[in-house]
Design a protein around this motif. Structure first.
Motif, PDB file in Angstrom:
ATOM      1  N   ASP A  58      71.786  -1.658  53.025  1.00  0.00           N
ATOM      2  CA  ASP A  58      70.524  -1.387  53.727  1.00  0.00           C
ATOM      3  C   ASP A  58      69.570  -0.588  52.846  1.00  0.00           C
ATOM      4  O   ASP A  58      68.360  -0.865  52.810  1.00  0.00           O
ATOM      5  N   LEU A  59      70.089   0.412  52.145  1.00  0.00           N
ATOM      6  CA  LEU A  59      69.258   1.196  51.238  1.00  0.00           C
ATOM      7  C   LEU A  59      68.622   0.304  50.180  1.00  0.00           C
ATOM      8  O   LEU A  59      67.394   0.353  49.956  1.00  0.00           O
ATOM      9  N   LEU A  60      69.427  -0.528  49.540  1.00  0.00           N
ATOM     10  CA  LEU A  60      68.907  -1.409  48.492  1.00  0.00           C
ATOM     11  C   LEU A  60      67.870  -2.381  49.045  1.00  0.00           C
ATOM     12  O   LEU A  60      66.809  -2.596  48.433  1.00  0.00           O
ATOM     13  N   ALA A  61      68.167  -2.964  50.201  1.00  0.00           N
ATOM     14  CA  ALA A  61      67.258  -3.951  50.788  1.00  0.00           C
ATOM     15  C   ALA A  61      65.902  -3.330  51.112  1.00  0.00           C
ATOM     16  O   ALA A  61      64.848  -3.925  50.846  1.00  0.00           O
ATOM     17  N   ILE A  62      65.920  -2.143  51.684  1.00  0.00           N
ATOM     18  CA  ILE A  62      64.670  -1.472  52.057  1.00  0.00           C
ATOM     19  C   ILE A  62      63.850  -1.133  50.825  1.00  0.00           C
ATOM     20  O   ILE A  62      62.627  -1.354  50.776  1.00  0.00           O
ATOM     21  N   LEU A  63      64.489  -0.617  49.785  1.00  0.00           N
ATOM     22  CA  LEU A  63      63.778  -0.289  48.552  1.00  0.00           C
ATOM     23  C   LEU A  63      63.206  -1.546  47.895  1.00  0.00           C
ATOM     24  O   LEU A  63      62.058  -1.551  47.439  1.00  0.00           O
ATOM     25  N   LEU A  64      63.988  -2.613  47.846  1.00  0.00           N
ATOM     26  CA  LEU A  64      63.529  -3.851  47.211  1.00  0.00           C
ATOM     27  C   LEU A  64      62.367  -4.486  47.961  1.00  0.00           C
ATOM     28  O   LEU A  64      61.529  -5.164  47.369  1.00  0.00           O
ATOM     29  N   CYS A  65      62.322  -4.268  49.267  1.00  0.00           N
ATOM     30  CA  CYS A  65      61.224  -4.833  50.071  1.00  0.00           C
ATOM     31  C   CYS A  65      59.981  -3.946  50.057  1.00  0.00           C
ATOM     32  O   CYS A  65      58.955  -4.309  50.645  1.00  0.00           O
ATOM     33  N   GLY A  66      60.058  -2.797  49.419  1.00  0.00           N
ATOM     34  CA  GLY A  66      58.895  -1.928  49.320  1.00  0.00           C
ATOM     35  C   GLY A  66      58.645  -1.072  50.537  1.00  0.00           C
ATOM     36  O   GLY A  66      57.556  -0.499  50.686  1.00  0.00           O
ATOM     37  N   HIS A  67      59.630  -0.951  51.423  1.00  0.00           N
ATOM     38  CA  HIS A  67      59.501  -0.090  52.589  1.00  0.00           C
ATOM     39  C   HIS A  67      59.897   1.346  52.235  1.00  0.00           C
ATOM     40  O   HIS A  67      60.463   1.616  51.170  1.00  0.00           O
ATOM     41  N   THR A  68      59.630   2.262  53.157  1.00  0.00           N
ATOM     42  CA  THR A  68      60.092   3.645  53.039  1.00  0.00           C
ATOM     43  C   THR A  68      61.414   3.781  53.772  1.00  0.00           C
ATOM     44  O   THR A  68      61.541   3.332  54.918  1.00  0.00           O
ATOM     45  N   TYR A  69      62.380   4.400  53.122  1.00  0.00           N
ATOM     46  CA  TYR A  69      63.725   4.561  53.676  1.00  0.00           C
ATOM     47  C   TYR A  69      63.893   5.969  54.223  1.00  0.00           C
ATOM     48  O   TYR A  69      63.687   6.959  53.517  1.00  0.00           O
ATOM     49  N   LEU A  70      64.278   6.068  55.513  1.00  0.00           N
ATOM     50  CA  LEU A  70      64.652   7.332  56.137  1.00  0.00           C
ATOM     51  C   LEU A  70      66.088   7.192  56.616  1.00  0.00           C
ATOM     52  O   LEU A  70      66.353   6.497  57.593  1.00  0.00           O
ATOM     53  N   GLY A  71      67.007   7.826  55.937  1.00  0.00           N
ATOM     54  CA  GLY A  71      68.414   7.643  56.263  1.00  0.00           C
ATOM     55  C   GLY A  71      69.025   8.842  56.957  1.00  0.00           C
ATOM     56  O   GLY A  71      68.796   9.986  56.559  1.00  0.00           O
ATOM     57  N   VAL A  72      69.797   8.566  58.010  1.00  0.00           N
ATOM     58  CA  VAL A  72      70.607   9.584  58.664  1.00  0.00           C
ATOM     59  C   VAL A  72      72.039   9.370  58.208  1.00  0.00           C
ATOM     60  O   VAL A  72      72.614   8.291  58.421  1.00  0.00           O
ATOM     61  N   LEU A  73      72.614  10.369  57.580  1.00  0.00           N
ATOM     62  CA  LEU A  73      73.952  10.246  57.017  1.00  0.00           C
ATOM     63  C   LEU A  73      75.023  10.568  58.049  1.00  0.00           C
ATOM     64  O   LEU A  73      74.845  11.458  58.876  1.00  0.00           O
ATOM     65  N   SER A  74      76.124   9.848  57.979  1.00  0.00           N
ATOM     66  CA  SER A  74      77.276  10.180  58.803  1.00  0.00           C
ATOM     67  C   SER A  74      77.961  11.415  58.230  1.00  0.00           C
ATOM     68  O   SER A  74      78.071  11.563  57.008  1.00  0.00           O
ATOM     69  N   ARG A  75      78.440  12.288  59.092  1.00  0.00           N
ATOM     70  CA  ARG A  75      79.166  13.467  58.610  1.00  0.00           C
ATOM     71  C   ARG A  75      80.471  13.054  57.918  1.00  0.00           C
ATOM     72  O   ARG A  75      81.044  13.827  57.158  1.00  0.00           O
ATOM     73  N   LYS A  76      80.905  11.820  58.158  1.00  0.00           N
ATOM     74  CA  LYS A  76      82.119  11.338  57.496  1.00  0.00           C
ATOM     75  C   LYS A  76      81.877  11.030  56.019  1.00  0.00           C
ATOM     76  O   LYS A  76      82.815  11.059  55.224  1.00  0.00           O
ATOM     77  N   SER A  77      80.645  10.694  55.673  1.00  0.00           N
ATOM     78  CA  SER A  77      80.355  10.323  54.287  1.00  0.00           C
ATOM     79  C   SER A  77      78.917  10.714  53.934  1.00  0.00           C
ATOM     80  O   SER A  77      78.035   9.864  53.843  1.00  0.00           O
ATOM     81  N   PRO A  78      78.677  12.012  53.719  1.00  0.00           N
ATOM     82  CA  PRO A  78      77.302  12.471  53.507  1.00  0.00           C
ATOM     83  C   PRO A  78      76.887  12.644  52.043  1.00  0.00           C
ATOM     84  O   PRO A  78      75.806  13.175  51.786  1.00  0.00           O
ATOM     85  N   TYR A  79      77.708  12.191  51.089  1.00  0.00           N
ATOM     86  CA  TYR A  79      77.429  12.515  49.689  1.00  0.00           C
ATOM     87  C   TYR A  79      77.181  11.318  48.779  1.00  0.00           C
ATOM     88  O   TYR A  79      76.436  11.424  47.802  1.00  0.00           O
TER      89      TYR A  79
END
Length: 349
Positions: free
Chosen positions: A90-111
């Motif tokens: 999802d991160l890659l797709a949003i960046l490649l499409c020229g959109h702005t990415y706002l991500g909420v990280l899971s506490r299980k994998s925040p790094y």
């Protein structure tokens, strides 16, 4: 676009084993292993190398195929944390499409995702990407992508509606699982690949095989042997035996056929085609292909992916998307979660 693609490919190469980004990768891995998840070092190393190997300039160009949205949007992403690097596509797709990415990280994998973004920025790119708290997503996002359990997705769907985000600008993915179809002619290599499909990431991912359809009379002896073999390469998370204790005790109490690895490292049982707790795979017998097809079609809306020996792919319905055994944890860059093309969704906002 070309500079972003070149930077993504360069960073991905640096994230591979002994690459130029190894110090950043090691720091992110160490921190992730301390988070409240079921990741293991071995499985995380596999996931990172597999995902990074997919990010090449040619693969990125082939995935995007020149598609662009009519205008940029702010896309909020509620990330799952069930397997390492969940949400990378999802991160890659949003960046490649020229959109702005706002991500909420899971506490299980925040790094892992933030470390990857930092690596891209170290190449001199000014990315429109931030990791934020959920409230900020609902304040700023014009569209939403969310992955999670059925209950969580129901709540997110309700929130999106309350915030006035129309359904056509929402992409929600809920609980799914993988299935394997056997015909009794599997080789040792096939069994080993199937064991990876079942055990990697402790059965937590939506692509992990939870059901194995096998011809009646075929016993799971070879499967059990290779599950144990794979466990020697990918040791279980310390929480796995505890999670399987109650299901195993229940199966024993009702005298239902089952088997398990030393130390309860995995659990396999015979029975109806019903997904069990992660790490517990169900062996489902079928009389003939027609019966198996009916069983699988009855579950199709819950299935993320199907794997089988390549020689039987043509014997299955044409509408099914079937991959070779061993591919559930090797998703291609352009795989379509829940059958939806992420790039198409983002270009039609």
């Amino acid at each position: 676009m070309n500079s972003l693609i070149a930077a993504l490919s360069k960073v991905a190469h640096g994230w591979c084993e002994s690459g130029s980004q190894q110090s950043r990768v090691d720091d992110a891995v160490r921190a992730t292993l301390e988070a409240p998840n079921q990741f293991t070092y071995e499985a995380m190393a596999f996931a990172i190398d597999q995902q990074m190997s997919e990010i090449t300039e040619s693969a990125l160009h082939e995935w995007i195929q020149g598609r662009r949205p009519k205008k940029p949007h702010i896309v909020g992403v509620i990330n799952a944390g069930n397997i390492p690097f969940a949400g990378l596509q999802d991160l890659l797709a949003i960046l490649l499409c020229g959109h702005t990415y706002l991500g909420v990280l899971s506490r299980k994998s925040p790094y892992l995702l933030p470390a990857f973004v930092d690596s891209i920025r170290s190449e001199g790119l000014n990315l429109d990407a931030d990791f934020v708290e959920p409230d900020e997503v609902w304040e700023r996002a014009e569209s939403v992508i969310a992955t999670g359990g059925d209950e969580a997705i129901a709540q997110i769907r309700s929130l999106a509606s309350a915030k006035g985000i129309p359904s056509q600008r929402c992409l929600f993915r809920s609980n799914r699982f993988g299935v394997a179809i056997l015909d009794g002619y599997e080789t040792a290599n096939d069994w080993e690949n199937l064991a990876l499909d079942v055990l990697l990431h402790e059965g937590m991912g939506c692509r992990n095989v939870a059901l194995i359809f096998a011809p009646e009379g075929l016993e799971p002896d070879d499967c059990l042997h290779h599950l144990a073999k794979i466990r020697s390469l990918f040791p279980p998370h310390p929480s796995t035996p505890g999670r399987l204790t109650i299901p195993q005790a229940y199966l024993a109490a009702i005298n239902q056929a089952h088997a398990y690895g030393d130390g309860l490292e995995f659990l396999i049982s015979k029975g109806e085609p019903e997904a069990q707790v992660p790490g517990h795979v169900r062996w489902v017998g079928y009389k003939d292909f027609d019966e198996m097809i009916v069983l699988v079609e009855g579950l199709y809306k819950e299935i993320q992916c199907i794997v089988a020996r390549e020689s039987i792919h043509t014997m299955l319905p044409k509408g099914w998307s079937v991959q070779p055994l061993g591919m559930t944890q090797r998703p291609a860059l352009d795989w379509q979660p829940d059958g939806v093309d992420t790039i198409d969704f983002l270009c039609n906002l």
